[in-house]
Write a protein that holds these residues in place. Structure first.
Motif, PDB file in Angstrom:
ATOM      1  N   THR A 104      39.447  35.473  39.907  1.00  0.00           N
ATOM      2  CA  THR A 104      39.843  36.850  39.602  1.00  0.00           C
ATOM      3  C   THR A 104      38.653  37.774  39.359  1.00  0.00           C
ATOM      4  O   THR A 104      38.616  38.897  39.865  1.00  0.00           O
ATOM      5  CB  THR A 104      40.769  36.868  38.368  1.00  0.00           C
ATOM      6  OG1 THR A 104      41.951  36.106  38.663  1.00  0.00           O
ATOM      7  CG2 THR A 104      41.158  38.286  37.998  1.00  0.00           C
ATOM      8  N   GLU A 128      50.402  32.722  42.445  1.00  0.00           N
ATOM      9  CA  GLU A 128      50.787  33.979  41.808  1.00  0.00           C
ATOM     10  C   GLU A 128      49.597  34.622  41.091  1.00  0.00           C
ATOM     11  O   GLU A 128      49.420  35.849  41.131  1.00  0.00           O
ATOM     12  CB  GLU A 128      51.940  33.736  40.842  1.00  0.00           C
ATOM     13  CG  GLU A 128      53.244  33.382  41.546  1.00  0.00           C
ATOM     14  CD  GLU A 128      54.351  33.023  40.579  1.00  0.00           C
ATOM     15  OE1 GLU A 128      55.520  33.303  40.900  1.00  0.00           O
ATOM     16  OE2 GLU A 128      54.057  32.463  39.502  1.00  0.00           O
ATOM     17  N   ARG A 129      48.773  33.800  40.465  1.00  0.00           N
ATOM     18  CA  ARG A 129      47.553  34.319  39.834  1.00  0.00           C
ATOM     19  C   ARG A 129      46.643  34.958  40.871  1.00  0.00           C
ATOM     20  O   ARG A 129      46.085  36.040  40.660  1.00  0.00           O
ATOM     21  CB  ARG A 129      46.820  33.178  39.127  1.00  0.00           C
ATOM     22  CG  ARG A 129      45.510  33.566  38.454  1.00  0.00           C
ATOM     23  CD  ARG A 129      44.696  32.337  38.121  1.00  0.00           C
ATOM     24  NE  ARG A 129      44.246  31.656  39.330  1.00  0.00           N
ATOM     25  CZ  ARG A 129      43.909  30.362  39.383  1.00  0.00           C
ATOM     26  NH1 ARG A 129      43.998  29.599  38.305  1.00  0.00           N
ATOM     27  NH2 ARG A 129      43.493  29.833  40.523  1.00  0.00           N
ATOM     28  N   ARG A 132      48.055  38.296  41.994  1.00  0.00           N
ATOM     29  CA  ARG A 132      47.833  39.341  40.975  1.00  0.00           C
ATOM     30  C   ARG A 132      46.383  39.825  41.007  1.00  0.00           C
ATOM     31  O   ARG A 132      46.098  40.996  40.737  1.00  0.00           O
ATOM     32  CB  ARG A 132      48.173  38.811  39.583  1.00  0.00           C
ATOM     33  CG  ARG A 132      49.659  38.627  39.320  1.00  0.00           C
ATOM     34  CD  ARG A 132      49.928  38.414  37.845  1.00  0.00           C
ATOM     35  NE  ARG A 132      49.254  37.222  37.331  1.00  0.00           N
ATOM     36  CZ  ARG A 132      49.801  36.008  37.313  1.00  0.00           C
ATOM     37  NH1 ARG A 132      51.025  35.828  37.799  1.00  0.00           N
ATOM     38  NH2 ARG A 132      49.131  34.977  36.826  1.00  0.00           N
ATOM     39  N   ALA A 133      45.468  38.926  41.321  1.00  0.00           N
ATOM     40  CA  ALA A 133      44.049  39.282  41.372  1.00  0.00           C
ATOM     41  C   ALA A 133      43.721  40.144  42.582  1.00  0.00           C
ATOM     42  O   ALA A 133      42.651  40.750  42.634  1.00  0.00           O
ATOM     43  CB  ALA A 133      43.195  38.018  41.398  1.00  0.00           C
ATOM     44  N   GLY A 134      44.629  40.168  43.566  1.00  0.00           N
ATOM     45  CA  GLY A 134      44.427  41.014  44.730  1.00  0.00           C
ATOM     46  C   GLY A 134      43.723  40.346  45.891  1.00  0.00           C
ATOM     47  O   GLY A 134      43.180  41.038  46.757  1.00  0.00           O
ATOM     48  N   ILE A 166      54.782  35.073  46.880  1.00  0.00           N
ATOM     49  CA  ILE A 166      53.660  36.029  46.884  1.00  0.00           C
ATOM     50  C   ILE A 166      53.663  36.972  48.077  1.00  0.00           C
ATOM     51  O   ILE A 166      52.749  37.783  48.221  1.00  0.00           O
ATOM     52  CB  ILE A 166      52.303  35.309  46.808  1.00  0.00           C
ATOM     53  CG1 ILE A 166      52.002  34.557  48.116  1.00  0.00           C
ATOM     54  CG2 ILE A 166      52.233  34.390  45.610  1.00  0.00           C
ATOM     55  CD1 ILE A 166      50.578  34.068  48.212  1.00  0.00           C
TER      56      ILE A 166
END
Length: 351
Positions: A104, A128-129, A132-134, A166
């Motif tokens: 991240t 998913e992490r 979220r980090a893009g 995702i």
């Protein structure tokens, strides 16, 4: 031609990615796959920043096509991770790839430099992490994969779960894929490409030691095991290797290897950057062409698709064969569907 939206995102022709196998996927193999229309990812492995810079520049001499560089993030390894990322940014590597940790904090800096990020994961939660980090692309690695395996879910079960959770982030499937049937299967699961490792170990551009390649050619799907045996320097990290006499001798006694003892016997040496590096027993460094010693006591990483690997040939030939096989499978499925749709249905029974 076999093509997905991921191909457009990466600027490649076909959705085939070579796995960044440490000490095996060097500039030659990564460039060969990229030149053949796929996507080559150079493994940073244990290379210090100056050596990685040399490897990136060598890769650029061999190809003008897009490529990536993979960096391992696991804790406890004494490596200058920030400097490795800085080298990738300075050298304008099109894609920076990560595995075995949370990337991240690196994503904003890499994106600010105009580069893309791939993250390889072994679970839905990790995917998913990453989303979220893009990150731009997520690799879903199944249990069948060779080398270090972060998760414990099979490719068939993991890929569609990650795709569903995702989307629209594109997913690349990894683990046990060694021919066109496997590629067609993961495309059907919603993946945009397949990452393939073991099949590319047995190519002429691979840096794998000839004995390592020969062992793979002799193996079947029954001849691999997931273990933590080669844990010297990287303890308690599961990985899949070939079952050799050495591995069978130590299965059930893996705790010794997690101690990372400095008095372990030397089983060989590795030449890197002009230096001879002693390879101690239980180290997780696979034997490459710069390795000498007792090869069968080293980590011979292999996925469960190894039984489909039958000969050593140029990487470009492997890419072409994989594309042709995949297209043949998909064409047969479409033909079967078309045939079934055109056949007259029996009349419904009365009442």
């Amino acid at each position: 031609m076999l093509h997905t939206s991921l191909c457009d995102l990466l600027g490649i022709d076909v959705p085939i990615v070579v796995a960044p196998m440490g000490f095996i996927t060097g500039p030659e193999l990564a460039a060969a796959v990229s030149n053949a229309g796929g996507f080559g990812i150079l493994s940073a492995g244990g290379a210090p920043p100056p050596v990685l810079q040399q490897q990136i520049r060598r890769l650029r001499e061999l190809t003008s096509r897009p490529f990536g560089v993979n960096i391992l993030l696991f804790e406890g390894m004494d490596r200058p991770l920030d400097q490795l990322v800085d080298v990738c940014i300075a050298e304008r590597v099109p894609v920076v790839s990560f595995f075995w940790g949370d990337c991240t904090r690196y994503v904003p800096t890499i994106h600010a430099a105009g580069l893309k990020v791939i993250d390889q994961v072994g679970s839905v939660e990790a995917a998913e992490r990453s989303a979220r980090a893009g990150v731009d692309i997520v690799v879903a690695q199944g249990l069948e994969a060779g080398g270090h395996v972060e998760g414990d879910i099979t490719t068939l079960a993991l890929v569609p779960r990650i795709v569903d959770r995702i989307g629209p982030v594109p997913v690349v499937a990894a683990g046990g894929i060694a021919d066109g049937r496997g590629i067609a299967a993961v495309l059907a699961l919603g993946a945009e490409a397949a990452m393939i490792g073991t099949r590319f170990v047995c190519t002429r551009e691979s840096a794998a030691h000839p004995v390592y390649q020969e062992k793979l050619l002799q193996a079947s799907e029954k001849d691999t095991v997931r273990t933590i045996l080669f844990g010297h320097g990287w303890p308690d990290a599961p990985h899949r290797v070939l079952r050799t006499a050495f591995v069978d001798e130590w299965l059930g006694k893996e705790a010794r290897a997690q101690e990372s003892r400095t008095d372990e016997p030397v089983v060989g040496t590795l030449s890197m950057g002009g230096h001879e590096i002693p390879l101690l027993r239980f180290m997780g460094i696979p034997p490459n062409t710069a390795t000498s010693g007792d090869i069968e006591k080293m980590a011979l990483y292999s996925g469960q698709g190894v039984g489909l690997v039958r000969e050593v040939k140029p990487a470009a030939d492997v890419v072409r064969e994989l594309v042709r096989e995949t297209e043949d499978v998909l064409a047969k499925l479409l033909l079967a569907r078309s045939t079934a749709a055109s056949e007259p249905r029996p009349p419904a029974r009365a009442g």
